[in-house]
Design a protein around this motif. Sequence first.
Motif, PDB file in Angstrom:
ATOM      1  N   ARG A 194       0.811  -1.218   0.000  1.00  0.00           N
ATOM      2  CA  ARG A 194       0.000   0.000   0.000  1.00  0.00           C
ATOM      3  C   ARG A 194       0.846   1.271   0.000  1.00  0.00           C
ATOM      4  NH1 ARG A 194      -5.288  -0.358   3.336  1.00  0.00           N
ATOM      5  NH2 ARG A 194      -5.557  -1.840   1.627  1.00  0.00           N
ATOM      6  N   GLY A 195       1.898   1.289   0.792  1.00  0.00           N
ATOM      7  CA  GLY A 195       2.734   2.486   0.862  1.00  0.00           C
ATOM      8  C   GLY A 195       3.429   2.779  -0.454  1.00  0.00           C
ATOM      9  N   VAL A 196       4.029   1.742  -1.046  1.00  0.00           N
ATOM     10  CA  VAL A 196       4.760   1.924  -2.303  1.00  0.00           C
ATOM     11  C   VAL A 196       3.811   2.304  -3.436  1.00  0.00           C
ATOM     12  CG1 VAL A 196       6.168   0.772  -4.042  1.00  0.00           C
ATOM     13  CG2 VAL A 196       6.595   0.355  -1.619  1.00  0.00           C
ATOM     14  N   CYS A 197       2.706   1.572  -3.544  1.00  0.00           N
ATOM     15  CA  CYS A 197       1.763   1.831  -4.634  1.00  0.00           C
ATOM     16  C   CYS A 197       1.100   3.203  -4.489  1.00  0.00           C
ATOM     17  CB  CYS A 197       0.697   0.741  -4.674  1.00  0.00           C
ATOM     18  SG  CYS A 197       1.334  -0.878  -5.152  1.00  0.00           S
ATOM     19  N   GLY A 198       0.794   3.572  -3.248  1.00  0.00           N
ATOM     20  CA  GLY A 198       0.225   4.899  -3.031  1.00  0.00           C
ATOM     21  C   GLY A 198       1.196   5.992  -3.437  1.00  0.00           C
ATOM     22  N   GLY A 199       2.473   5.785  -3.133  1.00  0.00           N
ATOM     23  CA  GLY A 199       3.487   6.759  -3.534  1.00  0.00           C
ATOM     24  C   GLY A 199       3.631   6.849  -5.040  1.00  0.00           C
ATOM     25  N   ILE A 200       3.590   5.696  -5.712  1.00  0.00           N
ATOM     26  CA  ILE A 200       3.685   5.686  -7.178  1.00  0.00           C
ATOM     27  C   ILE A 200       2.490   6.414  -7.796  1.00  0.00           C
ATOM     28  CG2 ILE A 200       3.621   4.205  -9.221  1.00  0.00           C
ATOM     29  CD1 ILE A 200       5.163   2.111  -7.589  1.00  0.00           C
ATOM     30  N   ALA A 201       1.299   6.154  -7.255  1.00  0.00           N
ATOM     31  CA  ALA A 201       0.093   6.799  -7.782  1.00  0.00           C
ATOM     32  C   ALA A 201       0.147   8.313  -7.581  1.00  0.00           C
ATOM     33  CB  ALA A 201      -1.146   6.222  -7.105  1.00  0.00           C
ATOM     34  N   ALA A 202       0.588   8.746  -6.396  1.00  0.00           N
ATOM     35  CA  ALA A 202       0.684  10.184  -6.129  1.00  0.00           C
ATOM     36  C   ALA A 202       1.711  10.841  -7.047  1.00  0.00           C
ATOM     37  CB  ALA A 202       1.053  10.419  -4.667  1.00  0.00           C
ATOM     38  N   THR A 203       2.832  10.153  -7.265  1.00  0.00           N
ATOM     39  CA  THR A 203       3.862  10.690  -8.160  1.00  0.00           C
ATOM     40  C   THR A 203       3.336  10.816  -9.585  1.00  0.00           C
ATOM     41  OG1 THR A 203       5.602   9.684  -6.805  1.00  0.00           O
ATOM     42  CG2 THR A 203       6.196  10.347  -9.049  1.00  0.00           C
ATOM     43  N   ALA A 204       2.631   9.776 -10.043  1.00  0.00           N
ATOM     44  CA  ALA A 204       2.054   9.817 -11.391  1.00  0.00           C
ATOM     45  C   ALA A 204       1.049  10.956 -11.521  1.00  0.00           C
ATOM     46  CB  ALA A 204       1.383   8.485 -11.713  1.00  0.00           C
ATOM     47  N   ASN A 205       0.271  11.178 -10.461  1.00  0.00           N
ATOM     48  CA  ASN A 205      -0.713  12.254 -10.484  1.00  0.00           C
ATOM     49  C   ASN A 205      -0.046  13.616 -10.637  1.00  0.00           C
ATOM     50  OD1 ASN A 205      -3.462  13.520  -9.802  1.00  0.00           O
ATOM     51  ND2 ASN A 205      -2.176  14.296  -8.150  1.00  0.00           N
ATOM     52  N   TRP A 206       0.995  13.865  -9.855  1.00  0.00           N
ATOM     53  CA  TRP A 206       1.631  15.182  -9.902  1.00  0.00           C
ATOM     54  C   TRP A 206       2.465  15.372 -11.160  1.00  0.00           C
ATOM     55  CZ3 TRP A 206      -0.538  18.756  -7.419  1.00  0.00           C
ATOM     56  CH2 TRP A 206      -1.155  18.511  -6.195  1.00  0.00           C
ATOM     57  N   ILE A 207       3.004  14.290 -11.700  1.00  0.00           N
ATOM     58  CA  ILE A 207       3.696  14.402 -12.991  1.00  0.00           C
ATOM     59  C   ILE A 207       2.695  14.773 -14.084  1.00  0.00           C
ATOM     60  CG2 ILE A 207       4.872  13.079 -14.791  1.00  0.00           C
ATOM     61  CD1 ILE A 207       6.342  11.571 -12.593  1.00  0.00           C
ATOM     62  N   SER A 208       1.517  14.159 -14.035  1.00  0.00           N
ATOM     63  CA  SER A 208       0.472  14.491 -15.007  1.00  0.00           C
ATOM     64  C   SER A 208       0.037  15.943 -14.866  1.00  0.00           C
ATOM     65  CB  SER A 208      -0.735  13.563 -14.818  1.00  0.00           C
ATOM     66  OG  SER A 208      -0.368  12.213 -14.996  1.00  0.00           O
ATOM     67  N   ASN A 209      -0.099  16.398 -13.622  1.00  0.00           N
ATOM     68  CA  ASN A 209      -0.438  17.805 -13.388  1.00  0.00           C
ATOM     69  C   ASN A 209       0.626  18.733 -13.959  1.00  0.00           C
ATOM     70  OD1 ASN A 209      -2.873  18.546 -11.359  1.00  0.00           O
ATOM     71  ND2 ASN A 209      -2.155  16.479 -10.962  1.00  0.00           N
ATOM     72  N   LEU A 210       1.884  18.345 -13.785  1.00  0.00           N
ATOM     73  CA  LEU A 210       2.983  19.154 -14.309  1.00  0.00           C
ATOM     74  C   LEU A 210       2.934  19.226 -15.829  1.00  0.00           C
ATOM     75  CD1 LEU A 210       5.656  20.698 -13.832  1.00  0.00           C
ATOM     76  CD2 LEU A 210       6.832  18.493 -13.954  1.00  0.00           C
ATOM     77  N   ILE A 211       2.644  18.094 -16.466  1.00  0.00           N
ATOM     78  CA  ILE A 211       2.571  18.059 -17.932  1.00  0.00           C
ATOM     79  C   ILE A 211       1.460  18.982 -18.433  1.00  0.00           C
ATOM     80  CG2 ILE A 211       2.014  16.593 -19.912  1.00  0.00           C
ATOM     81  CD1 ILE A 211       3.391  14.288 -18.410  1.00  0.00           C
ATOM     82  N   VAL A 212       0.296  18.908 -17.782  1.00  0.00           N
ATOM     83  CA  VAL A 212      -0.824  19.767 -18.190  1.00  0.00           C
ATOM     84  C   VAL A 212      -0.476  21.237 -17.982  1.00  0.00           C
ATOM     85  CG1 VAL A 212      -3.206  20.405 -17.680  1.00  0.00           C
ATOM     86  CG2 VAL A 212      -2.568  17.997 -17.783  1.00  0.00           C
ATOM     87  N   ALA A 213       0.093  21.541 -16.814  1.00  0.00           N
ATOM     88  CA  ALA A 213       0.416  22.933 -16.502  1.00  0.00           C
ATOM     89  C   ALA A 213       1.449  23.511 -17.461  1.00  0.00           C
ATOM     90  CB  ALA A 213       0.919  23.037 -15.061  1.00  0.00           C
ATOM     91  N   GLN A 214       2.412  22.683 -17.863  1.00  0.00           N
ATOM     92  CA  GLN A 214       3.480  23.175 -18.730  1.00  0.00           C
ATOM     93  C   GLN A 214       3.090  23.195 -20.206  1.00  0.00           C
ATOM     94  OE1 GLN A 214       6.480  24.477 -17.751  1.00  0.00           O
ATOM     95  NE2 GLN A 214       5.638  24.310 -15.698  1.00  0.00           N
ATOM     96  N   SER A 215       2.106  22.398 -20.572  1.00  0.00           N
ATOM     97  CA  SER A 215       1.779  22.265 -21.996  1.00  0.00           C
ATOM     98  C   SER A 215       0.559  23.064 -22.430  1.00  0.00           C
ATOM     99  CB  SER A 215       1.554  20.786 -22.341  1.00  0.00           C
ATOM    100  OG  SER A 215       0.423  20.269 -21.650  1.00  0.00           O
ATOM    101  N   PHE A 216      -0.287  23.479 -21.492  1.00  0.00           N
ATOM    102  CA  PHE A 216      -1.561  24.089 -21.873  1.00  0.00           C
ATOM    103  C   PHE A 216      -1.368  25.338 -22.735  1.00  0.00           C
ATOM    104  CE2 PHE A 216      -5.053  27.090 -21.112  1.00  0.00           C
ATOM    105  CZ  PHE A 216      -6.115  26.334 -21.577  1.00  0.00           C
ATOM    106  N   LEU A 217      -0.596  26.296 -22.247  1.00  0.00           N
ATOM    107  CA  LEU A 217      -0.415  27.537 -23.002  1.00  0.00           C
ATOM    108  C   LEU A 217       0.304  27.288 -24.322  1.00  0.00           C
ATOM    109  CD1 LEU A 217       0.485  30.112 -20.197  1.00  0.00           C
ATOM    110  CD2 LEU A 217      -1.695  29.791 -21.376  1.00  0.00           C
ATOM    111  N   SER A 218       1.279  26.379 -24.301  1.00  0.00           N
ATOM    112  CA  SER A 218       2.003  26.068 -25.541  1.00  0.00           C
ATOM    113  C   SER A 218       1.067  25.451 -26.573  1.00  0.00           C
ATOM    114  CB  SER A 218       3.163  25.109 -25.247  1.00  0.00           C
ATOM    115  OG  SER A 218       4.081  25.691 -24.345  1.00  0.00           O
ATOM    116  N   LEU A 219       0.170  24.584 -26.114  1.00  0.00           N
ATOM    117  CA  LEU A 219      -0.786  23.961 -27.033  1.00  0.00           C
ATOM    118  C   LEU A 219      -1.765  24.988 -27.598  1.00  0.00           C
ATOM    119  CD1 LEU A 219      -1.638  20.589 -25.229  1.00  0.00           C
ATOM    120  CD2 LEU A 219      -0.536  20.853 -27.452  1.00  0.00           C
TER     121      LEU A 219
END
Length: 286
Positions: A194-219
């Motif tokens: 649970r600890g490892v998988c929860g950490g992986i999921a949270a990391t994936a979530n924030w990486i996705s947020n970063l991608i959206v935040a960095q790409s929106f204006l450029s798109l």
Amino acid sequence: MYYSPTIVQLAGFASNKTALLLSLVTAGLNALGSIVSIYFIDRTGRKKLLLISLFGVAISLGLLAGVFHETTSHSPMVSRIQTSHFSNYTCPDYSSATNPGAWDCMKCLKASSPDCGFCASPTDKLLPGACLLSNDTVKDLCHDESRLWYTRGCPSKYGWLALVGLALYIIFFSPGMGTAPWIVNSEIYPLRFRGVCGGIAATANWISNLIVAQSFLSLTEAIGTSWTFLIFGVISVVGLLFVIVYVPETKGLPIEEIENMLETRSLHFRFWEKSQKPQEKKSQAV
């Protein structure tokens, strides 16, 4: 949500103050949606809430794509007379254009050598205006004549529909996709992982947020605002299909049953039906 003020300006609201005030409304809707999810999460079920949320998000993004297509396709024209009124500050690209009569507000805002802005007509913002250099001096001159100054989006009679689409997006996103994934994420993993998988999921979530935040204006600059929202809408539909096929309903189930259900890779297409408990299945088999 990160770019609520920018989206409001792209919809044709020129004032920074207005854009910020309207973005506060969306923030309030986001907070309200989180409170609503507290009531519905155990009554409606995680999966059903996710499906309703993603369906609404996809519809909202489709509405935004359509609205911005209309705003870019029917933006006010650039007037030579209006532009000549500010002759010392005419946009260079407009001055050197072979067919300036075909220029509209969107084409003016896309000029980049240097950046240009659109000074709306003093009588009606939807009438032809002036295409001028974009700087503080020109902005002040435009405002001094009781005109609106646009640098991100163009004036449009459909701007209010973009606000409706943005509000609907928040209303649908916040109670479902804003909260339910975190709850499901805490229920579906075996205790030993649970600890490892929860950490992986949270990391994936924030990486996705970063991608959206960095790409929106450029798109939005590269392919346009309408196509950008359409891409996000398609991603939402893919997410909807993923939830239908792969995400189990965990409402009211003990951890042991959830673990057994996932280990046997049971897919519950009928999300409105509560899954049978192992002992019930055994009794039916007998």
